[in-house]
Design a protein around this motif. Structure first.
Motif, PDB file in Angstrom:
ATOM      1  N   ASP A 140      12.678   1.420  13.746  1.00  0.00           N
ATOM      2  CA  ASP A 140      12.129   2.379  12.568  1.00  0.00           C
ATOM      3  C   ASP A 140      11.715   1.380  11.528  1.00  0.00           C
ATOM      4  O   ASP A 140      12.588   0.722  11.241  1.00  0.00           O
ATOM      5  CB  ASP A 140      13.446   3.115  12.006  1.00  0.00           C
ATOM      6  N   GLU A 141      10.359   1.668  11.027  1.00  0.00           N
ATOM      7  CA  GLU A 141       9.603   0.560  10.342  1.00  0.00           C
ATOM      8  C   GLU A 141      10.058  -0.957  10.646  1.00  0.00           C
ATOM      9  O   GLU A 141      10.751  -1.604   9.795  1.00  0.00           O
ATOM     10  CB  GLU A 141      10.135   1.061   8.898  1.00  0.00           C
ATOM     11  N   ASP A 164       9.208  -3.692   8.005  1.00  0.00           N
ATOM     12  CA  ASP A 164       9.588  -3.636   6.792  1.00  0.00           C
ATOM     13  C   ASP A 164      10.274  -4.834   6.174  1.00  0.00           C
ATOM     14  O   ASP A 164      11.138  -5.380   6.618  1.00  0.00           O
ATOM     15  CB  ASP A 164      10.595  -2.426   6.573  1.00  0.00           C
ATOM     16  N   SER A 176       6.392   4.329  11.660  1.00  0.00           N
ATOM     17  CA  SER A 176       5.672   3.442  10.946  1.00  0.00           C
ATOM     18  C   SER A 176       4.876   4.374  10.280  1.00  0.00           C
ATOM     19  O   SER A 176       4.325   5.079  10.452  1.00  0.00           O
ATOM     20  CB  SER A 176       4.693   2.253  11.337  1.00  0.00           C
ATOM     21  N   HIS A 177       4.487   4.001   8.885  1.00  0.00           N
ATOM     22  CA  HIS A 177       3.679   4.815   7.856  1.00  0.00           C
ATOM     23  C   HIS A 177       2.424   3.906   7.779  1.00  0.00           C
ATOM     24  O   HIS A 177       1.558   4.388   7.148  1.00  0.00           O
ATOM     25  CB  HIS A 177       4.266   5.033   6.598  1.00  0.00           C
ATOM     26  N   ASP A 180       9.093   2.261   1.570  1.00  0.00           N
ATOM     27  CA  ASP A 180       9.698   1.931   2.748  1.00  0.00           C
ATOM     28  C   ASP A 180       9.512   3.048   3.927  1.00  0.00           C
ATOM     29  O   ASP A 180       9.145   2.639   4.802  1.00  0.00           O
ATOM     30  CB  ASP A 180      11.213   1.842   2.564  1.00  0.00           C
ATOM     31  N   ARG A 181       9.773   4.212   3.440  1.00  0.00           N
ATOM     32  CA  ARG A 181       9.930   5.286   4.322  1.00  0.00           C
ATOM     33  C   ARG A 181       9.157   6.443   4.019  1.00  0.00           C
ATOM     34  O   ARG A 181       9.240   6.764   2.777  1.00  0.00           O
ATOM     35  CB  ARG A 181      11.288   5.594   4.685  1.00  0.00           C
TER      36      ARG A 181
END
Lengths: 291, 896
Positions: free
Chosen positions: B746-747, B750, B778-779, B895-896
């Motif tokens: 998850d990310e 980051d 990811s964004h 971040d998210r």
């Protein structure tokens, strides 16, 4: 390189081998709070000893207003057994409550606050197992703390005041050998009655991500219960307070031993602890771990 | 504490009693106590208040009464006349009255004349006043239709009362044969011996008594009748009992009329009672020859109060058993066994005392059923009697109630005013039950002596205990001036139930003054010695009574057993269930690392994930792309078994995912940032994590993981000192421990800096070989585009695009041109064959769908036509999709 097994788990994975008591014990052992708590268990008897050495024994207030059990204070320096008993007596009301709330209340909440709880669950450590191991280890540390306190007090007290019969101030002197057994019984009962705190703290620990909240909440509720217990107007209701029998261990010092209250206290403590633990399990097994 | 248990436990108690055949009776007692305490407490009675005329004569009185009538449907009830203690009123016994009414008795309570709202004066249970009053109350009861009768005018009635009420019970039974049973408690036999024992006036108690009748218009005598008041004043002044006073007190004592009593009598006397000691009940027991008598002692009394709960339960049980049998004939004939109790500890919970009851077949009297003789030693001693008996020793505090008996260990004797004689330590200890006896010699220059004899129990540490502050006062006359001529005097010490522990000594003290007693006015010095060294101690071989407390031990055993069984059952059930779950497999997905179908997760009304479906195949690096709040993290949480999906399935290698499913062990994860134990170093954390998996060390691939973390020496520092990026790298390394077949990150980038991000990309691409797969959320569009083979774009909880990255990302016909001359450029494109169309976007930008025309050709055409081309950017579908989503989202790319 992992290969497929029948259960679909990675090779070498067995649910009952995850997070063993030993590995959890080590996880907790390295924590500063564990070391400080246990260290204080060693330190307290030394502080008391120093206090007795400095304090003059001339202050003769005759125990007025302190109740019949003030005798325990007056005979604290009668021997190692008495010193250990006194140490237990002074620490049972608050110190041990805090220490036990700390071990049991911090254990899951702190993992949640660090974020490591979700990695344990993703291993996966089955949730029931996680709770079981966490509780076992927390109770193990509680026991270790009490044994450390008792052993230190006994050792220090015996070195300073000698090995003499146990004087309770309530009944005749108890020979040293039997006195030791009584002392162990008192410690055992104290441990048993503090299961209420252990249960409550553990339940709160599964409900919150804030370790301090769990520890503080358990101590707070314990204190509230103790205060309510002082209100005699509550009558029979007080029998249902979790702290009502917290001092029943004093009955173990009389001759003959009075176990009636201790038995009721044990029932009360076990019942409460069981209720709290069941609630903790029920809650945690269904909980969405979001932290 | 009242024991409220169902009859089941009574049955249990009965089964215990079968095993302990020797204590059947005692256990029965406990059973009844439990049953009694288990009675419902609701008010099943009515009350009738009435002023009933008492004896008229020269001091007429109206009696304030309350009749408690049971509401149990019976038309007639046996009656109990419940008399209160001195200084009380009918209210003082209201609770007992209710208890008895609950048991089916019509209970008549009343305030005795001179007390409460009753008129008249206090005559101290005089036959022609108080006793006559009570007889009139019996008449009143007999006249009622709801009271059971023995004969016309003769109600079926028992009389119960303590102290003053107890005296009334005895005297009424003596003067009125209609009484069917009596239970006199802590009361007197002879007021002369009780108030002036052996000729010494018990001034403190008498004063308390007298004070109890004060008030009213007469300052000196209060509500006392004139003759009784005058007698008190006389004796309190002189300390001497003259014939007239003696006769007055005799008339008010059962002693002379006990022979007339035909009503079965249960005598309950207190061991902590310096007013009416055990010897008073003993005298009553011996005096009643015309009726069954049973005696019980308990640890309370005028000094000790009601006593501990076990004592209260026992006396209550005995009373009810007595009444039930002699008034109703319902219960078995009560045995004549003698029960007594002794304080065996302090109740730490209620700060009271605990007593153990004992039972023996017959009442042995004050001499015990056996005696032990111990030897006293001590030389002859001279003791001074102080003028006016002051200063005096303190043994008891009359009227202080239960607090007084705490004085036991504080009783003091004054130097010079007492003689001591001690025994050797008593080996093995013993329990004194009854009155010890000793013979002493006393000499006095005046021929008279007032002495107080006490027996202390002295512990090895020197603490001396005087049991309940009890002592024997003696006024001796006709004494010689020297001990040589003195005759032995036998001293009967107070009756006690007292355990002398092993190694304790007994100390006989002869003192000259005691605060509770009136001493002689003139100072004088006595000589005291033992006439014989023997101290005779009565003992009784009693069997301890099992109390209801014994039940709790079984409750505890049951609870522990239930808990153990519960835990075992829970573990077994959990294992069986777990195994069943593990084996369920959807075979067509057995080789698919991850398949998410119709996943939905709501928190209350908030929909975090609406419906998401996608798969991750072996060898793929799948990007889960979406803006913040799209539902990526929630999906991953479900994927890791951290939260439960509201609907939909997640299959991992064909296994349906549930929290804690073993198949999760094939996934390595980084979800919602790193989570480490801050007090451990990076390396310790990884080791602790792997240890927690329970899998073999060699599977961990530690070196590779550490290389991926790339923390260098920092790996040996505590995690709490790490930067966010360092923790992130460590977390990725942890996820890769054991090279899991599916890596869920998850990310992952980051907090990483650009070179590390580049390195991370390479790591992930390399990872998805050998059949492994990676899912990255990811964004960041660029990250997914550069790292992943496949992508799943989610927005608002739904999948908006999915497929191969190169398919949806790669060159597409849409191209963005930045040109110097927009009009000319349009014309040029119009001329190029195959260009599907274009659109103007701003002053200098043209977005064209080149169709089959290569981008180079289009640029060449533009340049040839003299259009300056600043920039040519291929437009990508993924970006189109993503920008379309993010376009209306104002959320920053956090971040998210």
């Amino acid at each position: 390189m992992s290969t497929l097994t029948l259960q679909g788990a990675a090779e070498g994975y067995k649910a009952h081998r995850t997070l063993t008591v030993g590995s959890e014990w080590r996880r907790q052992w390295r924590r500063r709070r564990t070391q400080l708590a246990l260290g204080f268990m060693v330190l307290l008897p030394l502080i008391l000893l120093v206090a007795f050495e400095f304090g003059s024994d001339s202050s003769d207030d005759g125990g007025g207003g302190r109740g019949q059990f003030s005798a325990l204070v007056d005979v604290a320096t009668a021997g190692g057994l008495n010193f250990a008993l006194f140490t237990l007596f002074v620490s049972s009301g608050f110190l041990l409550v805090v220490v036990i709330a700390l071990f049991c209340g911090d254990t899951i909440a702190s993992e949640a606050s660090w974020g490591s709880l979700r990695y344990l669950l993703a291993i996966p450590v089955p949730r029931a197992r996680l709770l079981g191991v966490k509780l076992t280890v927390a109770l193990g540390y509680c026991a270790l703390a009490m044994v450390t306190l008792l052993a230190t007090a006994l050792a220090v007290g015996t070195l300073r005041y000698g090995w003499h019969p146990l004087r309770s101030g309530l009944a005749a002197d108890i020979p040293a050998g039997e006195g030791l057994v009584r002392l162990l019984a008192v410690t055992g009962y104290l441990g048993l009655s503090l299961l209420v705190v252990a249960g409550l703290a553990f339940l709160l620990s599964t409900l919150t991500d804030a370790p301090l909240g769990a520890v503080g909440g358990a101590v707070l509720l314990y204190i509230v219960s103790s205060i309510l217990n002082q209100i005699t107007a509550l009558g029979g209701l007080r029998n249902f307070l979790p702290t009502h029998y917290s001092q029943a261990y004093l009955g173990l010092l009389t001759t003959p031993v009075q176990v009636d209250d201790a038995v009721k206290g044990a029932i009360s403590a076990l019942a409460y602890a069981a209720i709290f633990w069941i609630a903790a399990w029920v809650r945690f097994l269904r909980k969405d771990v979001t932290s | 504490m009242p024991v409220r248990l169902p009859t089941l436990t009574v049955g249990l108690m009965r089964s215990i009693s079968r095993r302990l055949a020797g204590v059947v009776a005692a256990v029965g007692l406990a059973v009844a106590a439990v049953a009694m305490a288990a009675q419902p407490a609701q008010a099943a009675y009515q009350t009738v208040d009435a002023m009933v005329p008492g004896a008229q004569g020269d001091d007429p009185a109206m009696l304030d009464t309350t009749l408690y009538l049971p509401d149990d449907g019976e038309s007639k009830h046996p009656a109990v006349l419940l008399a209160h203690g001195f200084g009380g009123t009918k209210q003082s016994v209201a609770k007992d009255a209710k208890d008895l009414a609950d048991r089916g008795y019509a209970v008549l309570t009343y305030s005795a004349r001179g007390f409460g709202r009753s008129t008249g004066h206090i005559h101290l249970d005089a036959p022609q006043y108080e006793i006559k009053d009570a007889q009139l109350l019996l008449d009143w009861l007999a006249a009622r239709t709801d009271i059971e009768l023995d004969a016309a005018g003769d109600p079926k009635v028992g009389v119960v009362g303590g102290s003053y009420g107890g005296g009334l019970a005895l005297l009424l039974a003596a003067y009125d044969q209609r009484v069917d049973a009596i239970v006199p408690m802590i009361t007197w036999n002879d007021l002369n011996t009780a108030l002036v024992p052996n000729g010494v006036f018990k001034q403190a108690w008498a004063g308390v008594f007298f004070q109890g009748g004060s008030g009213g218009p007469d300052a000196a005598c209060g509500r006392w009748a004139a003759d009784v008041c005058a007698a008190y004043l006389k004796i309190a002044t002189t300390g001497v009992l003259d014939e007239q006073t003696k006769a007055l007190l005799e008339e008010r004592s059962p002693a002379g009329v006990l022979g007339r009593i035909k009503a079965p009598t249960l005598l309950i006397q207190g061991e902590a009672d310096t007013l009416f000691p055990l010897s008073e009940a003993d005298a009553n027991a011996r005096g009643i020859t015309g009726a069954p008598v049973r005696v019980a002692w308990y640890t309370g009394g005028h000094d000790g109060g009601e006593g501990p709960q076990s004592d209260q339960d026992r006396t209550k049980f005995l009373t009810l058993q007595w009444l039930d049998h002699y008034l109703r004939g319902s219960a078995e004939t009560p045995s004549s066994s003698f029960t007594y109790s002794r304080v065996t500890g302090l109740d730490a919970v209620e700060r009271g005392r605990l007593a153990t009851g004992y039972s023996v077949d017959a009442y042995p009297g004050m001499g015990g059923d056996a005696t032990t003789t111990v030897e006293l030693t001590g030389r002859a001693q001279e003791i001074a009697s102080p003028p006016n008996g002051s200063p005096a020793a303190v043994s008891s505090l009359p009227g202080a109630g239960a607090a007084a008996s705490l004085l036991s260990s504080f009783a003091t004797d004054l130097p010079g005013q007492h003689a001591r004689f001690e025994t050797q330590p008593i080996n093995g200890g013993l329990t004194i039950v009854g009155s010890p006896k000793v013979r002493i010699k006393v000499a006095s220059p005046t021929g008279e002596a007032t002495i107080f004899v006490k027996l202390y129990d002295v512990a090895p540490d020197g603490t001396a205990t005087l049991d309940n502050g009890l002592l024997t006062p003696l006024k001796l006359t006709g004494l010689p001036k020297t001990l040589a001529e003195a005759q032995p005097v036998e001293v009967t010490l107070p009756g006690v139930v007292h355990r002398v522990e092993d190694g304790n000594r007994l100390r006989l003290v002869v003192a000259t003054a005691d605060q509770a007693y009136l001493g002689p006015v003139d100072p004088v010095t006595y000589s005291v010695d033992l006439a014989a060294p023997q101290l005779t101690l009565p003992t009784v071989d009693g069997t301890p009574i099992q109390t209801s407390e014994a039940l709790w031990v079984w409750v505890l055993v049951g609870l522990v057993a239930a808990l153990i069984l519960g835990v075992v059952a829970a573990v077994v059930i959990a294992r069986v269930r777990g195994r069943r779950k593990e084996q369920a497999i959807t075979s067509e997905y057995a080789e698919t690392p991850l398949s998410v179908k119709g996943l939905r997760k709501t928190y209350g009304k908030f929909v975090a994930v609406d419906e998401i479906s996608f798969t991750v195949e072996r060898g793929q690096v799948v990007g889960l792309l979406g803006p913040n709040g799209a539902g990526k993290t929630t999906s991953l949480r479900v994927l890791m078994g951290l939260t439960q999906a509201t609907a939909g399935d997640v299959l991992i290698f064909g296994h349906k995912l549930a929290p804690g499913a073993p198949v999760l062990s094939r996934i390595g994860a980084l979800v919602e940032g790193p989570g480490f134990l801050p007090h451990l170093t990076g390396e310790q954390n990884l080791r602790a994590y792997w240890r927690a998996t329970g899998r073999p060390w060699e599977d961990a691939q530690f070196t590779e993981a550490l290389a991926i973390a790339g923390l260098g020496d920092a790996i040996h520092r505590r995690v709490k000192t790490y930067s966010h990026g360092m923790k992130q790298r460590l977390a990725v390394a942890q996820a890769m421990l054991g090279l899991p077949e599916l890596l869920v990150l998850d990310e992952p980038t980051d907090g990483l800096d650009p070179p590390q991000i580049a390195e991370m990309r390479r790591v992930l691409q390399r990872y998805a070989v050998d059949g492994r797969a990676v899912l990255v959320s990811s964004h960041l569009l660029a990250e997914v585009e550069q790292t992943c083979t496949h992508a799943v774009v989610v927005h608002k909880g739904r999948v908006v695009a999915s497929g191969r990255v190169d398919e949806i990302v790669g060159d597409t016909p849409t191209t963005q041109f930045e040109v110097t001359d927009l009009d000319l450029a349009q014309k040029v494109l119009d001329r190029v064959d195959g260009v599907a169309g274009y659109a103007v976007d701003g002053d200098r930008t043209l977005i064209a769908d080149l169709g089959e025309v290569p981008r180079t050709e289009a640029v060449a055409a533009l340049v040839r036509a003299g259009v300056g081309v600043d920039r040519v950017t291929p437009r990508r579908r993924l970006e189109d999709a993503f920008l379309a989503l993010v376009g209306d989202s104002t959320a920053g790319s956090g971040d998210r």
